[in-house]
Design an enzyme around this catalytic site. Structure first.
Site, mmCIF file in Angstrom:
data_model
loop_
_atom_site.group_PDB
_atom_site.id
_atom_site.type_symbol
_atom_site.label_atom_id
_atom_site.label_comp_id
_atom_site.label_asym_id
_atom_site.label_seq_id
_atom_site.Cartn_x
_atom_site.Cartn_y
_atom_site.Cartn_z
ATOM 1 N N ALA A 46 -15.346 35.538 -32.354
ATOM 2 C CA ALA A 46 -14.443 35.043 -32.520
ATOM 3 C C ALA A 46 -14.005 34.082 -31.486
ATOM 4 N N GLY A 51 -27.645 51.238 -37.772
ATOM 5 C CA GLY A 51 -27.518 49.998 -37.272
ATOM 6 C C GLY A 51 -26.846 50.411 -35.604
ATOM 7 N N ALA A 52 -27.665 50.283 -34.793
ATOM 8 C CA ALA A 52 -27.264 50.684 -33.207
ATOM 9 C C ALA A 52 -27.091 49.027 -32.877
ATOM 10 N N GLY A 53 -26.239 48.340 -33.506
ATOM 11 C CA GLY A 53 -25.730 46.975 -32.860
ATOM 12 C C GLY A 53 -24.285 47.213 -32.459
ATOM 13 N N VAL A 54 -23.509 45.964 -32.402
ATOM 14 C CA VAL A 54 -21.912 45.988 -31.862
ATOM 15 C C VAL A 54 -21.174 47.042 -32.254
ATOM 16 N N LYS A 108 -10.399 47.347 -30.997
ATOM 17 C CA LYS A 108 -10.117 47.473 -29.614
ATOM 18 C C LYS A 108 -9.029 48.409 -29.748
ATOM 19 N N SER A 119 -23.594 49.667 -40.471
ATOM 20 C CA SER A 119 -23.349 48.428 -39.483
ATOM 21 C C SER A 119 -24.499 47.721 -39.238
ATOM 22 N N HIS A 144 -8.907 42.252 -2.560
ATOM 23 C CA HIS A 144 -9.507 43.588 -2.166
ATOM 24 C C HIS A 144 -8.380 44.506 -2.369
HETATM 25 P P1 FAD Z 1 -13.103 35.280 -40.464
HETATM 26 O O1 FAD Z 1 -12.411 36.136 -39.245
HETATM 27 O O2 FAD Z 1 -14.068 36.056 -41.025
HETATM 28 O O3 FAD Z 1 -12.087 34.724 -41.601
HETATM 29 C C1 FAD Z 1 -12.389 33.931 -42.422
HETATM 30 C C2 FAD Z 1 -11.233 34.005 -43.470
HETATM 31 O O4 FAD Z 1 -11.575 33.243 -44.598
HETATM 32 C C3 FAD Z 1 -10.701 35.208 -43.896
HETATM 33 O O5 FAD Z 1 -9.527 35.713 -43.897
HETATM 34 C C4 FAD Z 1 -11.226 35.198 -45.590
HETATM 35 O O6 FAD Z 1 -10.208 35.775 -46.321
HETATM 36 C C5 FAD Z 1 -11.035 33.503 -45.766
HETATM 37 N N1 FAD Z 1 -11.704 32.975 -46.925
HETATM 38 C C6 FAD Z 1 -13.023 33.195 -47.128
HETATM 39 N N2 FAD Z 1 -13.260 32.304 -48.169
HETATM 40 C C7 FAD Z 1 -12.160 31.838 -48.651
HETATM 41 C C8 FAD Z 1 -11.832 30.967 -49.771
HETATM 42 N N3 FAD Z 1 -12.922 30.535 -50.445
HETATM 43 N N4 FAD Z 1 -10.588 30.711 -49.972
HETATM 44 C C9 FAD Z 1 -9.707 31.140 -49.102
HETATM 45 N N5 FAD Z 1 -9.961 32.031 -48.015
HETATM 46 C C10 FAD Z 1 -11.149 32.305 -47.769
HETATM 47 N N6 FAD Z 1 -15.500 39.059 -32.247
HETATM 48 C C11 FAD Z 1 -15.418 38.960 -30.975
HETATM 49 O O7 FAD Z 1 -15.547 37.862 -30.375
HETATM 50 N N7 FAD Z 1 -14.962 39.852 -30.114
HETATM 51 C C12 FAD Z 1 -14.993 41.282 -30.840
HETATM 52 O O8 FAD Z 1 -14.504 42.420 -30.224
HETATM 53 C C13 FAD Z 1 -15.084 41.554 -32.245
HETATM 54 N N8 FAD Z 1 -15.101 42.622 -32.734
HETATM 55 C C14 FAD Z 1 -15.336 42.715 -33.980
HETATM 56 C C15 FAD Z 1 -15.452 44.064 -34.566
HETATM 57 C C16 FAD Z 1 -15.529 44.219 -36.036
HETATM 58 C C17 FAD Z 1 -15.572 45.624 -36.745
HETATM 59 C C18 FAD Z 1 -15.797 43.420 -36.696
HETATM 60 C C19 FAD Z 1 -16.333 43.226 -38.168
HETATM 61 C C20 FAD Z 1 -15.970 41.768 -35.989
HETATM 62 C C21 FAD Z 1 -15.819 41.745 -34.754
HETATM 63 N N9 FAD Z 1 -15.860 40.396 -34.095
HETATM 64 C C22 FAD Z 1 -15.558 40.387 -32.886
HETATM 65 C C23 FAD Z 1 -16.464 39.194 -34.973
HETATM 66 C C24 FAD Z 1 -15.193 38.422 -35.397
HETATM 67 O O9 FAD Z 1 -14.481 39.191 -36.145
HETATM 68 C C25 FAD Z 1 -15.755 37.252 -36.084
HETATM 69 O O10 FAD Z 1 -16.867 36.495 -35.350
HETATM 70 C C26 FAD Z 1 -14.495 36.325 -36.411
HETATM 71 O O11 FAD Z 1 -13.629 36.946 -37.168
HETATM 72 C C27 FAD Z 1 -15.187 34.965 -37.101
HETATM 73 O O12 FAD Z 1 -14.003 34.107 -37.303
HETATM 74 P P2 FAD Z 1 -14.107 33.020 -38.558
HETATM 75 O O13 FAD Z 1 -12.863 32.388 -38.405
HETATM 76 O O14 FAD Z 1 -15.383 32.303 -38.608
HETATM 77 O O15 FAD Z 1 -13.940 34.093 -40.026
HETATM 78 P P1 NAI Z 2 -25.492 43.558 -35.296
HETATM 79 O O1 NAI Z 2 -26.263 42.595 -35.618
HETATM 80 O O2 NAI Z 2 -24.843 43.715 -33.761
HETATM 81 O O3 NAI Z 2 -26.168 45.104 -35.191
HETATM 82 C C1 NAI Z 2 -26.830 45.281 -36.455
HETATM 83 C C2 NAI Z 2 -27.974 46.436 -36.037
HETATM 84 O O4 NAI Z 2 -28.498 47.091 -37.291
HETATM 85 C C3 NAI Z 2 -29.225 45.725 -35.443
HETATM 86 O O5 NAI Z 2 -29.546 46.516 -34.420
HETATM 87 C C4 NAI Z 2 -30.298 45.596 -36.398
HETATM 88 O O6 NAI Z 2 -31.447 45.993 -35.941
HETATM 89 C C5 NAI Z 2 -29.892 47.012 -37.211
HETATM 90 N N1 NAI Z 2 -30.356 47.124 -38.675
HETATM 91 C C6 NAI Z 2 -30.474 46.251 -39.604
HETATM 92 N N2 NAI Z 2 -30.889 46.502 -40.692
HETATM 93 C C7 NAI Z 2 -31.216 47.720 -40.481
HETATM 94 C C8 NAI Z 2 -31.627 48.819 -41.260
HETATM 95 N N3 NAI Z 2 -31.938 48.563 -42.591
HETATM 96 N N4 NAI Z 2 -31.874 50.224 -40.917
HETATM 97 C C9 NAI Z 2 -31.445 50.459 -39.904
HETATM 98 N N5 NAI Z 2 -30.939 49.496 -38.892
HETATM 99 C C10 NAI Z 2 -30.612 48.134 -39.326
HETATM 100 O O7 NAI Z 2 -24.292 43.951 -36.323
HETATM 101 P P2 NAI Z 2 -22.981 44.728 -36.784
HETATM 102 O O8 NAI Z 2 -22.916 45.726 -35.689
HETATM 103 O O9 NAI Z 2 -23.110 45.028 -38.090
HETATM 104 O O10 NAI Z 2 -22.035 43.649 -36.120
HETATM 105 C C11 NAI Z 2 -21.948 42.398 -36.925
HETATM 106 C C12 NAI Z 2 -21.486 41.139 -35.877
HETATM 107 O O11 NAI Z 2 -20.143 41.473 -36.094
HETATM 108 C C13 NAI Z 2 -22.187 41.446 -34.550
HETATM 109 O O12 NAI Z 2 -23.374 40.754 -34.540
HETATM 110 C C14 NAI Z 2 -20.906 40.539 -34.063
HETATM 111 O O13 NAI Z 2 -21.450 39.200 -34.146
HETATM 112 C C15 NAI Z 2 -19.854 40.898 -34.380
HETATM 113 N N6 NAI Z 2 -19.080 41.854 -33.706
HETATM 114 C C16 NAI Z 2 -18.575 41.393 -32.306
HETATM 115 C C17 NAI Z 2 -18.175 42.364 -31.552
HETATM 116 C C18 NAI Z 2 -17.871 42.133 -30.116
HETATM 117 O O14 NAI Z 2 -17.904 40.928 -29.826
HETATM 118 N N7 NAI Z 2 -17.547 43.099 -29.559
HETATM 119 C C19 NAI Z 2 -17.857 43.584 -31.982
HETATM 120 C C20 NAI Z 2 -18.231 44.152 -33.485
HETATM 121 C C21 NAI Z 2 -18.965 43.197 -34.206
#
Ligand code: FAD
Ligand code: NAI
Length: 471
Positions: free
Chosen positions: A326, A186-189, A52, A275, A450
């Site tokens: 998250a 991957g055209a996901g998030v 962000k 992605s 407003h």
């Molecule tokens: P995580 O945040 O993955 O944390 C798990 C932790 O456990 C890590 O720190 C890891 O090191 C630790 N761990 C794992 N195994 C062990 C072990 N055996 N011993 C000790 N430590 C360990 N979600 C949103 O809601 N809004 C967003 O805008 C958003 N943007 C995102 C952008 C990106 C690029 C990505 C990749 C994800 C995004 N997400 C977003 C998804 C969000 O980050 C995750 O859903 C969230 O972090 C999950 O939280 P969690 O606590 O389950 O795990």
């Molecule tokens: P995603 O599940 O959102 O999107 C993955 C995309 O890749 C899908 O559209 C899928 O059809 C496509 N795909 C899968 N395999 C493929 C292949 N072999 N070739 C071409 N396309 C393929 O996953 P993404 O974007 O990696 O994000 C992971 C997760 O992280 C999200 O699902 C979301 O839960 C979390 N996230 C949340 C955000 C938010 O809340 N704003 C921001 C970023 C991530």
């Protein structure tokens, strides 16, 4: 109590349990690229927060280049200082991960730095855990364990990620230069958010998506509008592709794929972001030692209150079923701490909002029209465009609309779908409405400031009854 993992699921569970008087330790193994131990998990280190920050910075850059003249603000010679942009992002990550350290100290949560592993469950119910803090593993015991180990990026088979030429989310948040041509699979998030960041900074971005439909989980009308807006911005998205061989050199990457007609195509780019989703992280966790196993997709099976089948052991967040978000992880963290405390908390998963932080933003809660059709439920919709809202025009953000879906008989709100500036903030009203089982009429009759974008929420609600006032 021991929490394994300090992402938004784990650290919030630890704090809530500490508030409830438990003695809590959290095992976390994360280290930043300089080797410094970090709390906060994916979200704070390489997910929500840094992405962000870059989305905001890249939007300022684009605005300064192309968006200000309309406001009568002439800016000449705009240049990009990518190193500063990345430094700012890193400083925000620092502040926030440090903030979790502060909260742990404040709540007397002990941070055990290292890898956590389940070792067994004694006859008296005590759970044995081991933490490897680099060197000798140390034994710990707890009455309750919460597994919050999160997820990791899914990679393509045979395509190694070096986070330089081929990157997952970690590399894509830290490129040291703007790739001239950027490919995204991957055209996901993540593909859309990070694709947008680099497009705004000057990359020519091409996204390859396997599915034939764009944003399949999003309400169809919103996905259609998003596709239109992204195309206008210059994001090229090819749907229905089948990825073939991906070959990399020191300078770039070449992706062979079949397009939706089955014809062979090739995409050459300077860098590639993969992605394609995330997978639950249970590496070397010792699940078998406590009688647990993952399901076919790698998740730890849990019930509605995140109990595993082993008494005293819970799992939350990305490592269990449900959306990988998250706030979902946080909500489950609070719920489990309260369950352990003997309370009766509950999460309505239908009321968990989604946001995609593109521009315009996309946000929704509840059901889509397609889901309601599949359920055979009779509904009515109301829609109102941002272009008829004074605040949106003043801001120069007339794109998009709000759509509300309500039950045809009872008027109960069933879904709220938004594509607009600040949709991430607007959706909170929709979440409150769904949680309180509000009718569309309720939103229509309450006062909204407003001029504000929130008036579009009210007008869309009124539109369900065909009585929007400003259209
Ligand atoms: P995580 O945040 O993955 O944390 C798990 C932790 O456990 C890590 O720190 C890891 O090191 C630790 N761990 C794992 N195994 C062990 C072990 N055996 N011993 C000790 N430590 C360990 N979600 C949103 O809601 N809004 C967003 O805008 C958003 N943007 C995102 C952008 C990106 C690029 C990505 C990749 C994800 C995004 N997400 C977003 C998804 C969000 O980050 C995750 O859903 C969230 O972090 C999950 O939280 P969690 O606590 O389950 O795990
Ligand atoms: P995603 O599940 O959102 O999107 C993955 C995309 O890749 C899908 O559209 C899928 O059809 C496509 N795909 C899968 N395999 C493929 C292949 N072999 N070739 C071409 N396309 C393929 O996953 P993404 O974007 O990696 O994000 C992971 C997760 O992280 C999200 O699902 C979301 O839960 C979390 N996230 C949340 C955000 C938010 O809340 N704003 C921001 C970023 C991530």
């Amino acid at each position: 109590m021991i929490v394994v993992g300090s992402g938004p699921g784990g650290y919030i569970a630890a704090i809530r349990a500490a508030q409830l008087g438990k003695s809590v330790a959290c095992i976390e193994e994360w280290k930043d690229p300089a080797g410094k131990p970090r709390l906060g998990g994916t979200c704070l280190n390489v997910g929500c927060i840094p992405s962000k920050a870059l989305l905001a910075s890249s939007e300022h850059f684009e605005q300064a280049k192309h968006g200000l003249a309309e406001h009568g603000v002439q800016v000449k010679g705009v240049t990009l200082d990518l190193a500063q942009m990345i430094k700012r992002k890193a400083a925000i990550v620092d502040k926030f991960t440090g903030g979790v350290e502060f909260l742990f100290r404040k709540n007397k949560v002990t941070w055990i730095k290292g890898h956590g592993k389940l070792k067994g469950r004694r006859a008296d119910g005590v759970i044995e855990v081991e933490a490897n803090e680099g060197g000798a593993a140390k034994p710990y015991t707890a009455r309750n364990v919460i597994v919050a180990t999160g997820s990791k990026a899914r990679h393509l088979p045979n395509v190694p990620v070096d986070n330089r030429i081929v990157a997952d989310n970690e590399g894509a948040l830290s490129f040291d230069s703007v790739p001239k041509k950027l490919a995204v699979i991957g055209a996901g998030v993540i593909g859309l958010e990070l694709g947008s960041v680099w497009r705004r900074l000057g990359s020519e971005v091409t996204i390859l998506e396997a599915l034939p439909t764009f944003l399949g989980a999003v309400d169809e009308s919103i996905a259609r509008e998003a596709a239109k807006q992204f195309a206008k911005q210059g994001l090229t998205i090819h749907l229905g592709v089948n990825i073939g061989e991906v070959s990399t050199t020191a300078k770039g990457v070449s992706i062979a794929y079949k397009d939706k007609t089955g014809a062979d195509q090739k995409l050459d780019a300077d860098r590639l972001i993969v992605s394609i989703g995330r997978v639950p992280n249970t590496d070397d966790l010792g699940l078998d030692a406590v009688g647990l196993a993952t399901d076919a997709r790698g998740f730890i099976p849990v019930d509605d209150q995140c109990r595993t089948s082993t008494p005293g052991i819970y799992a939350i967040g990305d490592v269990v079923r449900g959306p990988m978000l998250a706030h979902k992880a946080e909500d489950e963290g609070v719920m489990v701490a309260e369950v352990i405390d003997g309370q009766k908390p509950h999460i309505d998963y239908n009321c968990i909002p989604w946001v995609i932080y593109t521009e315009p933003e996309i946000a929704w809660v509840g059901k889509t029209e397609a889901q309601l059709k599949a359920e055979g439920r009779a509904y009515r919709t109301g829609q109102f465009p941002m272009s008829a809202n004074g605040r949106a025009l003043g801001l120069g953000r007339p794109e998009g609309f709000v759509k509300m879906i309500a039950d045809a008989t009872t008027d109960e709100l069933l879904g709220v779908h938004i594509i607009s500036a600040n949709a991430s903030d607007l959706i909170a009203e929709g979440v409150a409405a769904l949680e309180f089982k509000a009718a569309s009429e309720d939103i229509g009759i309450i006062s909204h400031p407003h001029p504000s974008l929130s008036e579009v929420m009210r007008e869309a609600a009124l539109a369900v009854q065909k009585r929007a006032l400003n259209m």
